[in-house]
Structure formats: structure tokens, C-alpha cells
Design a protein around this motif. Structure first.
Motif, PDB file in Angstrom:
ATOM      1  N   TYR A   1     -27.553 -31.422 -72.425  1.00 12.58           N
ATOM      2  CA  TYR A   1     -26.401 -30.555 -72.666  1.00 12.58           C
ATOM      3  C   TYR A   1     -25.902 -30.613 -74.109  1.00 12.58           C
ATOM      4  CZ  TYR A   1     -21.718 -28.670 -72.662  1.00 12.58           C
ATOM      5  OH  TYR A   1     -20.600 -27.944 -72.988  1.00 12.58           O
ATOM      6  N   ALA A   2     -25.689 -31.798 -74.624  1.00 15.01           N
ATOM      7  CA  ALA A   2     -24.978 -31.973 -75.901  1.00 15.01           C
ATOM      8  C   ALA A   2     -25.746 -31.404 -77.085  1.00 15.01           C
ATOM      9  CB  ALA A   2     -24.699 -33.453 -76.129  1.00 15.01           C
ATOM     10  N   ASN A   3     -25.014 -30.709 -77.946  1.00 11.53           N
ATOM     11  CA  ASN A   3     -25.530 -30.287 -79.248  1.00 11.53           C
ATOM     12  C   ASN A   3     -24.348 -30.199 -80.211  1.00 11.53           C
ATOM     13  OD1 ASN A   3     -24.348 -27.549 -79.166  1.00 11.53           O
ATOM     14  ND2 ASN A   3     -25.878 -27.162 -77.570  1.00 11.53           N
ATOM     15  N   LYS A   4     -24.626 -29.914 -81.468  1.00 15.25           N
ATOM     16  CA  LYS A   4     -23.565 -29.925 -82.478  1.00 15.25           C
ATOM     17  C   LYS A   4     -22.549 -28.808 -82.279  1.00 15.25           C
ATOM     18  CE  LYS A   4     -26.243 -27.250 -85.864  1.00 15.25           C
ATOM     19  NZ  LYS A   4     -26.812 -27.250 -87.230  1.00 15.25           N
ATOM     20  N   GLU A   5     -22.865 -27.832 -81.433  1.00 17.18           N
ATOM     21  CA  GLU A   5     -21.951 -26.727 -81.177  1.00 17.18           C
ATOM     22  C   GLU A   5     -20.946 -27.028 -80.071  1.00 17.18           C
ATOM     23  OE1 GLU A   5     -22.054 -24.222 -83.184  1.00 17.18           O
ATOM     24  OE2 GLU A   5     -23.871 -24.918 -84.173  1.00 17.18           O
ATOM     25  N   ASN A   6     -21.245 -28.012 -79.205  1.00 16.05           N
ATOM     26  CA  ASN A   6     -20.369 -28.221 -78.049  1.00 16.05           C
ATOM     27  C   ASN A   6     -19.870 -29.654 -77.890  1.00 16.05           C
ATOM     28  OD1 ASN A   6     -22.478 -29.719 -76.847  1.00 16.05           O
ATOM     29  ND2 ASN A   6     -23.262 -27.937 -75.754  1.00 16.05           N
ATOM     30  N   SER A   7     -20.233 -30.560 -78.801  1.00 12.76           N
ATOM     31  CA  SER A   7     -19.841 -31.952 -78.612  1.00 12.76           C
ATOM     32  C   SER A   7     -19.886 -32.717 -79.928  1.00 12.76           C
ATOM     33  CB  SER A   7     -20.765 -32.628 -77.591  1.00 12.76           C
ATOM     34  OG  SER A   7     -22.114 -32.536 -78.008  1.00 12.76           O
ATOM     35  N   PHE A   8     -19.251 -33.876 -79.927  1.00 19.96           N
ATOM     36  CA  PHE A   8     -19.347 -34.787 -81.069  1.00 19.96           C
ATOM     37  C   PHE A   8     -19.072 -36.206 -80.597  1.00 19.96           C
ATOM     38  CE2 PHE A   8     -15.072 -32.937 -81.055  1.00 19.96           C
ATOM     39  CZ  PHE A   8     -14.256 -34.057 -81.104  1.00 19.96           C
ATOM     40  N   CYS A   9     -19.461 -37.183 -81.400  1.00 22.28           N
ATOM     41  CA  CYS A   9     -19.365 -38.575 -81.018  1.00 22.28           C
ATOM     42  C   CYS A   9     -18.940 -39.421 -82.218  1.00 22.28           C
ATOM     43  CB  CYS A   9     -20.712 -39.064 -80.490  1.00 22.28           C
ATOM     44  SG  CYS A   9     -20.750 -40.792 -79.988  1.00 22.28           S
ATOM     45  N   TYR A  10     -18.001 -40.338 -81.997  1.00 21.31           N
ATOM     46  CA  TYR A  10     -17.577 -41.293 -83.026  1.00 21.31           C
ATOM     47  C   TYR A  10     -17.825 -42.712 -82.527  1.00 21.31           C
ATOM     48  CZ  TYR A  10     -15.345 -37.971 -86.177  1.00 21.31           C
ATOM     49  OH  TYR A  10     -15.116 -36.967 -87.076  1.00 21.31           O
ATOM     50  N   ILE A  11     -18.366 -43.547 -83.399  1.00 22.61           N
ATOM     51  CA  ILE A  11     -18.593 -44.950 -83.110  1.00 22.61           C
ATOM     52  C   ILE A  11     -17.733 -45.785 -84.055  1.00 22.61           C
ATOM     53  CG2 ILE A  11     -20.284 -46.828 -82.986  1.00 22.61           C
ATOM     54  CD1 ILE A  11     -20.724 -44.659 -80.912  1.00 22.61           C
ATOM     55  N   THR A  12     -17.047 -46.783 -83.507  1.00 24.25           N
ATOM     56  CA  THR A  12     -16.221 -47.682 -84.316  1.00 24.25           C
ATOM     57  C   THR A  12     -16.983 -48.977 -84.585  1.00 24.25           C
ATOM     58  OG1 THR A  12     -14.164 -46.770 -83.440  1.00 24.25           O
ATOM     59  CG2 THR A  12     -14.052 -48.974 -84.405  1.00 24.25           C
ATOM     60  N   TYR A  13     -16.940 -49.393 -85.855  1.00 20.46           N
ATOM     61  CA  TYR A  13     -17.658 -50.585 -86.296  1.00 20.46           C
ATOM     62  C   TYR A  13     -16.678 -51.639 -86.791  1.00 20.46           C
ATOM     63  CZ  TYR A  13     -21.989 -47.843 -86.360  1.00 20.46           C
ATOM     64  OH  TYR A  13     -23.071 -47.073 -86.015  1.00 20.46           O
ATOM     65  N   GLN A  14     -17.026 -52.880 -86.561  1.00 21.06           N
ATOM     66  CA  GLN A  14     -16.345 -54.015 -87.181  1.00 21.06           C
ATOM     67  C   GLN A  14     -17.419 -54.926 -87.771  1.00 21.06           C
ATOM     68  OE1 GLN A  14     -14.131 -56.728 -84.617  1.00 21.06           O
ATOM     69  NE2 GLN A  14     -12.595 -56.972 -86.225  1.00 21.06           N
ATOM     70  N   GLU A  15     -17.433 -54.982 -89.122  1.00 17.08           N
ATOM     71  CA  GLU A  15     -18.447 -55.773 -89.837  1.00 17.08           C
ATOM     72  C   GLU A  15     -19.854 -55.389 -89.374  1.00 17.08           C
ATOM     73  OE1 GLU A  15     -17.396 -59.838 -89.208  1.00 17.08           O
ATOM     74  OE2 GLU A  15     -15.630 -59.730 -90.504  1.00 17.08           O
ATOM     75  N   ASN A  16     -20.124 -54.096 -89.379  1.00 21.53           N
ATOM     76  CA  ASN A  16     -21.434 -53.525 -89.030  1.00 21.53           C
ATOM     77  C   ASN A  16     -21.811 -53.687 -87.551  1.00 21.53           C
ATOM     78  OD1 ASN A  16     -21.985 -52.699 -91.719  1.00 21.53           O
ATOM     79  ND2 ASN A  16     -22.579 -54.813 -92.218  1.00 21.53           N
ATOM     80  N   LYS A  17     -20.874 -54.152 -86.732  1.00 16.65           N
ATOM     81  CA  LYS A  17     -21.134 -54.268 -85.303  1.00 16.65           C
ATOM     82  C   LYS A  17     -20.465 -53.118 -84.570  1.00 16.65           C
ATOM     83  CE  LYS A  17     -20.530 -57.308 -81.302  1.00 16.65           C
ATOM     84  NZ  LYS A  17     -19.954 -58.581 -80.785  1.00 16.65           N
ATOM     85  N   GLN A  18     -21.232 -52.468 -83.684  1.00 15.86           N
ATOM     86  CA  GLN A  18     -20.687 -51.364 -82.886  1.00 15.86           C
ATOM     87  C   GLN A  18     -19.813 -51.940 -81.774  1.00 15.86           C
ATOM     88  OE1 GLN A  18     -24.443 -49.942 -81.632  1.00 15.86           O
ATOM     89  NE2 GLN A  18     -25.020 -49.141 -83.643  1.00 15.86           N
ATOM     90  N   ILE A  19     -18.512 -51.600 -81.794  1.00 12.93           N
ATOM     91  CA  ILE A  19     -17.605 -52.196 -80.810  1.00 12.93           C
ATOM     92  C   ILE A  19     -16.945 -51.166 -79.890  1.00 12.93           C
ATOM     93  CG2 ILE A  19     -17.137 -54.169 -82.308  1.00 12.93           C
ATOM     94  CD1 ILE A  19     -14.376 -52.887 -82.857  1.00 12.93           C
ATOM     95  N   ALA A  20     -16.993 -49.891 -80.227  1.00  6.43           N
ATOM     96  CA  ALA A  20     -16.361 -48.865 -79.383  1.00  6.43           C
ATOM     97  C   ALA A  20     -16.950 -47.500 -79.723  1.00  6.43           C
ATOM     98  CB  ALA A  20     -14.849 -48.850 -79.584  1.00  6.43           C
TER      99      ALA A  20
END
Length: 245
Positions: free
Chosen positions: A211-230
Motif C-alpha cells: 500500500y504505502a508510497n510517497k503519495e499516501n504515507s510517510f515515516c519518521y524514526i527517532t534516534y538517540q546516539e545513532n540508535k533507533q528508539i522510536a
């Protein structure tokens, strides 16, 4: 007026007709519904002239040994929409109750041991269900207007949330937009595992890869010291966005 279950191929044509009558939700689109298997029920409401005037979705599951009619997974509700062309409030209310009586009769005719269904916040009167023995429970969600811009939104946040943001910035957390949805999938799987819950990987893969493409969705990842935490995965359609994963 009657309700008929249709398959995804038949629904493509019906969707085009419905678009000309009513404002549909992302969870009504064929692209979204295509992520599901044959347990999905696309239930179309037809008027006396056999024209589609509404639609809602249900999903067949099991709770233990019992048959269970439920919302489609990862949908916040049944995505009910219907056209009400009555020209005054009294007639509109009468038609509203007629539609909900029709839906209640249709759902009861499915003969499931358990029926659990959420409706969009547009609807508030569920007397036909109450009259026929259903338990009515209010569920709450947050809807935020983004029209006024980030500064106004930030000002209207609870002080605790503003403090959370300040602390995150002080601690060096950063949020980065990404098209690598494999990251959010791993985070979703970890969250379900941590809560000792099972996840339908087939549907998650369908959302992220089909389903997902750049026209219908987006995603953000939060990092702490290069570690993906959220992470946060959002889908959007017309003027609504949904914090989905």
C-alpha cells in the motif's frame, strides 16, 4: 434499501460510483482494502434503485473457538460512510436510524458468536443496536487540526508534552524521515513482542510494501546516539492523516 457483500474486484467499480456521492475515507479505498485476505467483508449499502450509497467493512476472525466479526486489523473502525440526501433534520434523523437498523439486522444475520465493531466518530446514535441487546461502549481518540501550523499546535499541547519535547531535544534525540519501512516493521514487531501479543505480519507487510508510497504515507524514526528508539508511520488521504503504526 439493502446491504450486499462484494469482493475487491467488484468493489473497484462501486468505489468510483460512491466517490461521486460521498466523501470516502482512506480505509474505503480499493488500494487499502487490497492488503487483506478473504476474511475481509466489503459491505455495500444500496438504495431501492440498486445504486450504491454507502459502505462499511468487517473482518472474520476467531476468539478461541468462537467466530468473531470485528474491525479489519489496523483500521480504527468499520469505515462506515453513507449518503443522506434528506432535505430536513427530521427526515435526516429518520434515514439515519433506518440505515443503522439495516446494519444491525445485517450484522445479526451473520450469526457470529461475537460481534465487536467500532464506528467513525461522525456517528453517535446507536439505538437500533441497543434495542437489540448490543452493548454500547464509547471509545475515545484524539483528532488534531493541523491548519494553524506548528507554533499554534505546540502552544496548545499539554505542558507535560511540551516538557517531553524539550527534554528529548536536550538529550540529543533526533527524528529523521525515512522511506526504509523495514525499520518501522522491526519496531512494530518488537512492540508486539514486548506486550506479548501476536502480530499479523502478512497485513503489516501489505501496508508497508503493497500500500504505502510517497503519495499516501510517510515515516519518521527517532534516534538517540545513532540508535533507533522510536518510530511513527502515518497514512493520509484527502484532508485526514492517521497515526497508524
Amino acid at each position: 434499501m439493502y446491504i450486499k457483500k462484494v469482493d475487491i474486484a467488484e468493489y473497484d467499480n462501486i468505489f468510483e460510483k460512491l466517490q461521486k456521492r460521498i466523501k470516502l475515507k482512506v480505509f474505503n479505498t480499493p488500494e487499502w482494502l487490497a492488503i487483506y485476505d478473504n476474511r475481509l467483508n466489503i459491505n455495500v449499502i444500496f438504495n431501492k434503485d440498486n445504486q450504491p450509497i454507502g459502505v462499511f467493512n468487517t473482518y472474520n476472525t476467531k476468539t478461541g473457538f468462537f467466530s468473531h466479526l470485528n474491525n479489519p486489523p489496523f483500521s480504527p473502525h468499520s469505515s462506515l460512510v453513507f449518503e443522506n440526501i434528506a432535505n430536513n433534520l427530521a427526515k435526516q434523523n429518520s434515514f439515519y436510524k433506518k440505515v443503522f437498523s439495516l446494519i444491525e439486522n445485517y450484522l445479526s444475520s451473520q450469526k457470529k458468536v461475537i460481534t465487536t465493531l467500532c464506528f467513525p466518530s461522525d456517528y453517535h446514535d446507536f439505538l437500533p443496536f441497543f434495542w437489540n441487546g448490543y452493548k454500547i461502549s464509547p471509545l475515545l481518540t484524539y483528532r488534531l487540526s493541523l491548519v494553524d501550523g506548528i507554533d499554534e499546535i505546540h502552544k496548545n499541547l499539554a505542558s507535560e508534552r511540551r516538557n517531553d519535547i524539550k527534554k528529548a531535544e536536550k538529550d540529543g534525540l533526533t527524528s529523521v524521515k525515512t522511506n526504509d519501512y523495514s525499520i518501522i516493521k522491526k519496531m512494530v514487531e518488537f512492540t508486539y513482542e514486548r506486550k506479548d501479543k501476536k502480530i499479523n505480519s502478512q497485513i503489516v507487510d501489505g501496508i508497508l510494501n503493497k500500500y504505502a508510497n510517497k503519495e499516501n504515507s510517510f515515516c519518521y524514526i527517532t534516534y538517540q546516539e545513532n540508535k533507533q528508539i522510536a518510530g511513527a508511520f502515518i497514512i493520509h488521504y484527502n484532508d485526514n492523516a492517521y497515526y497508524l503504526l
